[in-house]
Design an enzyme around this catalytic site. Structure first.
Site, PDB file in Angstrom:
ATOM      1  N   HIS A 109      -5.174   5.014  12.854  1.00 14.76           N
ATOM      2  CA  HIS A 109      -5.727   5.572  11.569  1.00 14.76           C
ATOM      3  C   HIS A 109      -5.656   7.241  11.461  1.00 14.76           C
ATOM      4  O   HIS A 109      -6.354   7.979  10.669  1.00 14.76           O
ATOM      5  CB  HIS A 109      -7.053   5.283  11.393  1.00 14.76           C
ATOM      6  CG  HIS A 109      -7.258   3.650  11.409  1.00 14.76           C
ATOM      7  ND1 HIS A 109      -6.880   2.948  10.526  1.00 14.76           N
ATOM      8  CD2 HIS A 109      -8.076   3.000  12.124  1.00 14.76           C
ATOM      9  CE1 HIS A 109      -7.015   1.868  10.619  1.00 14.76           C
ATOM     10  NE2 HIS A 109      -7.849   1.827  11.568  1.00 14.76           N
ATOM     11  N   TYR A 147       0.800  -1.278  -0.035  1.00  7.99           N
ATOM     12  CA  TYR A 147       0.001  -0.046  -0.030  1.00  7.99           C
ATOM     13  C   TYR A 147       0.834   1.171   0.012  1.00  7.99           C
ATOM     14  O   TYR A 147       0.854   1.849  -0.939  1.00  7.99           O
ATOM     15  CB  TYR A 147      -1.016   0.019   0.982  1.00  7.99           C
ATOM     16  CG  TYR A 147      -1.886   1.115   1.142  1.00  7.99           C
ATOM     17  CD1 TYR A 147      -3.269   0.715   0.471  1.00  7.99           C
ATOM     18  CD2 TYR A 147      -1.849   2.330   1.482  1.00  7.99           C
ATOM     19  CE1 TYR A 147      -4.226   1.894   0.034  1.00  7.99           C
ATOM     20  CE2 TYR A 147      -2.861   3.275   1.548  1.00  7.99           C
ATOM     21  CZ  TYR A 147      -4.016   3.059   0.752  1.00  7.99           C
ATOM     22  OH  TYR A 147      -5.032   3.712   0.780  1.00  7.99           O
ATOM     23  N   ASP A 173      -0.218   6.292  13.652  1.00  5.05           N
ATOM     24  CA  ASP A 173       0.172   4.961  13.340  1.00  5.05           C
ATOM     25  C   ASP A 173       1.558   4.968  13.202  1.00  5.05           C
ATOM     26  O   ASP A 173       2.185   3.752  13.559  1.00  5.05           O
ATOM     27  CB  ASP A 173      -0.368   4.673  11.840  1.00  5.05           C
ATOM     28  CG  ASP A 173      -1.882   4.343  11.881  1.00  5.05           C
ATOM     29  OD1 ASP A 173      -2.228   4.215  13.249  1.00  5.05           O
ATOM     30  OD2 ASP A 173      -2.532   4.159  10.900  1.00  5.05           O
TER      31      ASP A 173
END
Length: 314
Positions: free
Chosen positions: A195, A129, A200
């Site tokens: 998030h 990602y 994070d």
């Protein structure tokens, strides 16, 4: 930074990295938030002492460099992404955020250049990602080789390897390797500020402080050049040359309805508005309709009159 990667060797700086975006890979997402936290390897080789009984979350190193930015994505966020991250195109526009442009790319490079080399980007699920998405954003600017001097590792792969090495014969239910699950497994609590890019990144740093020396050895052995990462999605030449809209422009566009008329000088698609006819043609069409009806009535009256003449009288 040249186009060639630096020779492999001990990574001097680990740059913990996370991005939030508009959606999942299939939707060709755009970045809405990013955070980089640069830590020198000596801070991990000599970690600070935790205060309190184990498991205690270790404090972050005293000397770190941090870059945290919110970004106007230039497209709508998916409802799920907005709910998870608390960010939307409208919110980012209301705060005057700017898009991922040359200025942001140069800011990233300037941040990296301040760190001792070699650098290694560390991201959770980075291979699938964060790294491909960053490459796609750079490709939009024609800067696919901008980070060729950097290395990268996916922390999921690293942590799986470290757990296997520490307990190779362990059997049981399959473990989750989501960031929150690992953090809870190690420290008995949920990570704060999940998030958000910065939250994070700090959670990832805390996880990597679990066995920092083993992590550094693994990173030194398995880091790969960032230039080997393929962009998450293809970028056409027209997309590279097309100006990126500002946050305000994008939000205004998303808010307008489809039947809004274009302003002067703008070109809309041929399906938006019907062709405009000549005014004279419109007036002629308006006259033909009653004239046709009058002709039909005249013919009917003449027919009835003829029939009355042909009928014998009493």
């Amino acid at each position: 930074m040249g186009s060639q990667a630096l020779p492999p060797g001990p990574m001097q700086t680990l740059i913990f990295f996370d991005m939030e975006a508009t959606g999942l890979p299939f939707s060709q997402p755009k970045v809405t938030e990013l955070c980089l936290l640069a830590v020198h390897r000596c801070a991990l080789e000599s970690p600070p002492t935790s205060q309190g009984p184990p498991p205690t979350v270790p404090p972050p190193p005293r000397v770190v460099d941090k870059l945290s930015l919110c970004v106007a994505p230039g497209k709508a966020c998916s409802p799920a992404a907005s709910e998870i991250t608390g960010l939307s195109t409208a919110v980012l526009a209301a705060h005057g955020r700017q898009c991922f442009d040359d200025n942001l790319a140069n800011l990233l490079l300037a941040f990296l250049r301040r760190q001792p080399q070699p650098w290694c980007l560390v991201a959770h699920n980075g291979d699938r990602y964060d790294f491909p998405l960053l490459q796609a954003e750079l490709a939009m600017l024609g800067l696919t080789s901008a980070l060729d001097g950097a290395f990268c590792v996916d922390s999921i792969t690293a942590l799986k390897a470290l757990e296997r090495a520490s307990s190779p014969s362990e059997h049981g239910p399959r473990k989750s390797y989501s960031l929150g699950s690992i953090y809870t497994r190690l420290y008995g609590q949920s990570p704060p500020d999940s998030h958000t890019a910065e939250g994070d990144v700090l959670a990832l740093l805390s996880i990597c402080q679990w066995r920092p020396q083993a992590l550094l050895r693994w990173v030194d052995a398995h880091a790969r050049p960032f230039g080997t990462i393929r962009p998450m999605y293809g970028v056409t030449a027209s997309a590279r040359t097309k100006p990126r809209p500002s946050a305000v422009t994008t939000t205004a566009h998303l808010a307008t309805t489809r039947n809004t008329s274009p302003s002067l000088g703008e070109s809309r698609g041929t399906k938006d508005l019907p062709p405009v006819k000549d005014p004279g043609a419109l007036s002629r069409e308006g006259l033909l309709a009653p004239l046709g009806l009058l002709a039909i009535l005249t013919l009917a009256v003449a027919t009835l009159y003829g029939l009355s003449l042909a009928t014998p009288g009493e």
